[in-house]
Design a protein around this motif. Structure first.
Motif: not given
Length: 80
Positions: A29, A31-32, A36, A38, A40
């Protein structure tokens, strides 16, 4: 030395190295760039330092800044 960055915390480096050696798919988990959160699912393939920070290489050539990672497999990284 101007702009010197502290090295990646030793215990965090050990944790990331463990995931690299295990080669199991983990949930990350992060933060982009736009802020946001995200999620993966991927293997962590490598850990390295480049100008601008420490990064992990995931499957399919994806690079992720370590300081953007919030959680790996349920383990909160905010303490590092």
């Amino acid at each position: 030395m101007a702009n010197a960055r502290p090295l990646l915390d030793t215990s965090l480096r050990s944790k990331l190295t463990h995931y690299i050696l295990q080669q199991q798919i983990v949930e990350l988990v992060y933060r982009d760039a736009s802020g946001q959160v995200q999620v993966v699912h991927s293997r962590i393939r490598d850990l390295f330092t480049r100008p601008g920070g420490d990064f992990v290489a995931l499957d399919k050539g994806v690079l992720l800044a370590v300081d953007h990672i919030l959680i790996i497999d349920g383990h909160n990284l905010n303490g590092y």
